[in-house]
Design an enzyme around this catalytic site. Structure first.
Site, PDB file in Angstrom:
ATOM      1  N   LYS A  81       0.845  -1.196   0.000  1.00  0.00           N
ATOM      2  CA  LYS A  81       0.000   0.000   0.000  1.00  0.00           C
ATOM      3  C   LYS A  81       0.882   1.247   0.000  1.00  0.00           C
ATOM      4  O   LYS A  81       1.871   1.319   0.742  1.00  0.00           O
ATOM      5  CB  LYS A  81      -0.917  -0.022   1.226  1.00  0.00           C
ATOM      6  CG  LYS A  81      -1.954   1.096   1.283  1.00  0.00           C
ATOM      7  CD  LYS A  81      -2.829   0.946   2.525  1.00  0.00           C
ATOM      8  CE  LYS A  81      -3.884   2.038   2.615  1.00  0.00           C
ATOM      9  NZ  LYS A  81      -4.720   1.888   3.827  1.00  0.00           N
ATOM     10  N   SER A  93      -9.572   2.117   2.957  1.00  0.00           N
ATOM     11  CA  SER A  93      -8.784   2.881   2.021  1.00  0.00           C
ATOM     12  C   SER A  93      -7.836   2.044   1.176  1.00  0.00           C
ATOM     13  O   SER A  93      -7.316   2.512   0.169  1.00  0.00           O
ATOM     14  CB  SER A  93      -7.963   3.931   2.796  1.00  0.00           C
ATOM     15  OG  SER A  93      -7.042   3.294   3.689  1.00  0.00           O
ATOM     16  N   SER A 124      -9.597  -0.291   7.158  1.00  0.00           N
ATOM     17  CA  SER A 124      -9.063  -0.177   5.806  1.00  0.00           C
ATOM     18  C   SER A 124      -8.323  -1.392   5.280  1.00  0.00           C
ATOM     19  O   SER A 124      -7.921  -1.416   4.122  1.00  0.00           O
ATOM     20  CB  SER A 124      -8.142   1.047   5.709  1.00  0.00           C
ATOM     21  OG  SER A 124      -8.888   2.234   5.821  1.00  0.00           O
TER      22      SER A 124
END
Length: 491
Positions: free
Chosen positions: A80, A155, A179
């Site tokens: 990420k 997210s 997330s």
């Protein structure tokens, strides 16, 4: 050689260790898969093909030299874009850091390298990890491989989509309010939030410092446990890191895979037993609970009365901390700079840079947090929210006296179409209704696929006491042993 992109990380590691494939061949296969499908999925913000192949060649050389390597050596991983990676663009999904190449690796990335994993690149995300759909990325949304017109969660939607699209067998996410787990649920993958402090935040670009937790994403529970083991543990660079070893999550996952949950008490949270959740989600959840009961688990109903206040408390605590953390992005020290033409004052440069560099959701949360922390309002808002956080922690403590783990749906609804919730922030925030309490408490949680609703994945959430991460892996692996893994349609 069989299609390695469809294999689990455990299978790929065994293939490489057995000499049936090289790390370079495995890496190239995944780079080819990314090239074939990512123009439609948009899971990656940056693909580091040269760096990945160089890392893979190093693994092959070490193996040829007879060096002892870790259980994930040669296995590709997607990271990420919230974790700093030396010399590799780290944008946090924001224009304000466009093109920034950090001078150092985060602890998570250093441990991934030490474990011999091969970093493929950086995945898309909601800007500064603020969102539940990856629609708030400054670089465009990511599609859900189950239906490219729907969101992959947020997210960390890029990491979960990369897994579901077979672009990577492993991925790293971060979980501030759900997330990791919520994207896992809506893409039919596994997402685990470790105990807060069980994984290092050093080099994680901060959103909410008392909540942010990096963790593993995978397609199976065992793969997630192996990745958790590789990245977890104490880090002296992080003042909130817990000075204790990682619980034996791998052994727990292997034990759970036998399908025996005799004597395990599962706490069914009554406050999350259906209100606000889609009927199809609840149907899949109830079927999964029945399956766990057949494996020997005992179901105990537990009440956590203050969970209903978790969402409003979170949206005071997290924005307050973000308004403080994001003050460093001022157009002076690094990243974007607007108005630096000699005609504007320093204050004007800062204002112009932040206006151009931050997106609408980030601005909304900065303003909320700044207001909540302002003179005369601190006690009424931020202070009260922290008191609610204490009550939620007490609810967890009481519940774990009755049950070994708590279970609920991971998210109230399946993946929704792009644009269907962006005009109503509250409806978007409801995506994390069931995941936020765990973050406020600080304990671990995992989402494991438990079925389909309207042809789209549903996740079951397992929550455990702090530093009892192994419990959630055991129950998750047991569920997986009867439900199996979910296979998305061909792209």
């Amino acid at each position: 050689m069989a299609d390695v992109t469809r294999m689990t990380a455990t299978e790929i590691a065994a293939l490489i260790a057995g000499g049936e494939a090289s790390a370079v061949e495995v890496t190239q296969a995944h780079l080819d898969r990314i090239a074939a499908v990512d123009d439609r999925v948009h899971a990656f913000l940056h693909v580091d093909g040269d760096g990945a192949l160089e890392a893979a060649r190093a693994v092959d050389a070490k193996r040829a030299a007879g060096e002892e390597l870790g259980p994930l050596a040669g296995v590709p991983v997607a990271v990420k874009d919230v974790l700093t990676t030396k010399g590799v663009p780290t944008t946090v999904g924001s224009k304000i850091l466009q093109g920034w190449r950090p001078p150092y690796d985060s602890t998570i990335v250093r441990r991934l390298r030490a474990a011999g994993t091969v970093m493929l690149g950086k995945t898309n995300m909601d800007e500064f990890a603020m969102g539940s759909s990856t629609e708030y990325s400054a670089y465009g949304p990511t599609g859900n491989p189950w239906d490219l017109g729907r969101i992959p969660g947020g997210s960390g939607g890029g990491s979960s989509a990369a897994l579901a699209a077979y672009e990577a067998p492993l991925a790293i996410g971060s979980d501030t309010g759900g997330s990791i787990r919520q994207p896992g649920a809506v893409t039919g993958t596994v997402g685990a939030k470790p105990t807060y402090g069980g994984t290092s935040r050093y080099g994680l670009v901060a959103f909410s410092s008392s909540l942010d937790t990096p963790g593993p994403c995978a397609r199976t529970v065992l793969d997630a446990a192996l990745l958790h083991e590789a990245i977890g543990g104490h880090d002296w660079r992080d003042s909130t890191s817990i000075p204790a070893p990682v619980p034996d999550v791998v052994a727990a996952a292997r034990a759970g895979a036998t399908g025996d949950l005799t004597g395990v008490r599962l706490g069914l949270v009554t406050e999350f037993s259906g209100e606000g959740a889609e009927p199809g989600v609840m149907a899949a959840f109830r079927d999964a609970v029945d399956a766990l009961t057949k494996l020997g688990a005992e179901i105990v109903e537990v009440s956590c009365p203050h969970f209903q206040y978790a969402l409003p408390a979170y949206y005071l605590i997290a924005p307050s901390e973000c308004s403080s953390n994001l003050a460093r992005f001022d157009g002076v020290r690094f990243g974007l700079r607007v108005g630096d033409d000699g005609a504007h004052s320093l204050e004007e440069v800062m204002s112009l840079t932040r206006d151009a560099g931050f997106g609408p959701e980030v601005k909304r949360r900065i303003m909320l947090g700044t207001y909540a922390l302002s003179s005369g309002y601190y006690d009424a808002y931020y202070g009260q929210a922290q008191k609610v956080r204490t009550l939620i922690t007490r609810d967890f403590t009481a519940a774990f006296e009755q049950a070994d783990v708590l279970i609920s749906p991971t998210t109230p609804f399946v993946a929704f179409p792009f644009g269907s919730r962006t005009s109503d922030p509250y409806q978007m925030y409801l995506a994390d209704l069931f995941t936020i309490p765990t973050n406020l408490y600080g304990g671990p949680g995992i989402s494991v696929p438990c079925g389909l609703s309207e042809g789209l994945p549903v996740g079951l959430q397992i929550m455990a006491p702090t530093m009892a991460d192994d419990r959630m892996y055991r129950v998750g692996a047991a569920l997986e042993s009867v439900i199996g893994t979910l296979t998305p349609p061909e792209l």
